[in-house]
Design an enzyme around this catalytic site. Sequence first.
Site, short mmCIF file in Angstrom:
data_model
loop_
_atom_site.label_atom_id
_atom_site.label_comp_id
_atom_site.label_asym_id
_atom_site.label_seq_id
_atom_site.Cartn_x
_atom_site.Cartn_y
_atom_site.Cartn_z
N ASN A 35 0.84 -1.21 0.00
CA ASN A 35 0.00 0.00 0.00
C ASN A 35 0.87 1.25 0.00
OD1 ASN A 35 -2.53 1.32 -0.04
ND2 ASN A 35 -2.43 1.67 2.16
N ASP A 58 7.87 -8.96 3.25
CA ASP A 58 6.63 -8.99 4.02
C ASP A 58 6.93 -9.27 5.49
OD1 ASP A 58 4.06 -10.27 5.15
OD2 ASP A 58 3.43 -9.48 3.21
N PHE A 80 4.82 -0.13 12.22
CA PHE A 80 3.68 0.45 11.50
C PHE A 80 2.94 -0.57 10.65
CE2 PHE A 80 6.57 4.20 11.82
CZ PHE A 80 5.73 5.06 12.48
N SER A 124 -4.13 2.73 17.58
CA SER A 124 -5.17 3.59 17.02
C SER A 124 -6.22 3.91 18.05
CB SER A 124 -5.81 2.87 15.83
OG SER A 124 -6.99 3.52 15.41
N TYR A 149 -10.63 -4.19 11.80
CA TYR A 149 -9.42 -3.38 11.91
C TYR A 149 -9.20 -2.94 13.35
CZ TYR A 149 -6.50 0.77 11.98
OH TYR A 149 -5.54 1.69 12.31
N LYS A 153 -6.14 -3.97 16.32
CA LYS A 153 -5.33 -3.06 17.13
C LYS A 153 -5.46 -3.39 18.61
CE LYS A 153 -3.40 -0.60 13.92
NZ LYS A 153 -1.95 -0.70 13.67
#
Length: 336
Positions: A35, A58, A80, A124, A149, A153
Amino acid sequence: MNILITGGAGFIGSHTYVALLAHGYTPIIVDNFSNSSESVITQLADITNTPVEIVRGDMNDSAILDQVFTQYKIEGVIHFAAAKAVGESVENPLKYYRNNVGATILLLEKMQAYGVKNLVFSSSCTVYGQPETLPVTENSPVLKALSPYGNTKQMCEEIIEESTRASQQLKSISLRYFNPIGAHKSAKIGELPLGPPANLIPYLTQSVAGLRGPLQIWGTDYPTPDGTAIRDYIHVCDLAEAHVKALAYLIKQNEAPFYDYFNIGSGEGSSVLQVIQAFENATGKKVHYEIRERRAGDITSVYASTEKSNKVLDWKAERSLEESLKDAWAWQEAIL
């Protein structure tokens, strides 16, 4: 001091790379460019006037991590690398659990195997779910996540904390950050999603640039003053500095195990319509938009209390919303 940045070619990772170098660290990037663009590496070299140390691969590949930890004397990790689109995670949860959680477990195993002690985790504000009271403090309850998602986290934080507590050497911090926007002042790096953007600001700038149709506003029936969702937007360069401060704070801790977590945001909430108005004020450009139904997994409102990070990490956000949007637009113009 060699610092591994996983996902270092991404939006936040690339800006943190620049900040680390500016503070005397030697960052090493691992990225599979799923991405992000290879062009980021050239731009980082231009900004810093320094060759970029990078391993292409990866984070779920054990051999890649062995290569990194063997080739470089890594003394700290900023993690990250993760898939990050709320909507996509609802549609394809297994991708998110395999990528985000699996890679974090493997990274922790390798850090222990190679004796690497310091970890800053990119978490997050989604861990708070839909908060009951605002602003969100670090004492706010971690509620059930509203998307896979967000759940990854939460799970990664728990895995890191439990692994740290069980370790005799690991020191780790989770940074729960809010909505990063903006770009480097040079306009050489910024947010560059592959395909349709999942985040508001790149969709907005691409729309204004004529690369997409009208901006889609996902819901105007939220219980907020103007009916649109409220978020805490933070300039990516402020966020990058927070990672450097967190790393320095970790290194100063003399006793392991050590674990803590911090909110990283501007401390102010802005609605989608307020962001649009701020963008028009900052750039003089008109934003055309359309109203759509709410998206699955989106929450109504969230913004941070940053008192703990201000006090403990000696960090605070310096850049305004309008400055952030002006930088985001300069980046968009630079890549047209």
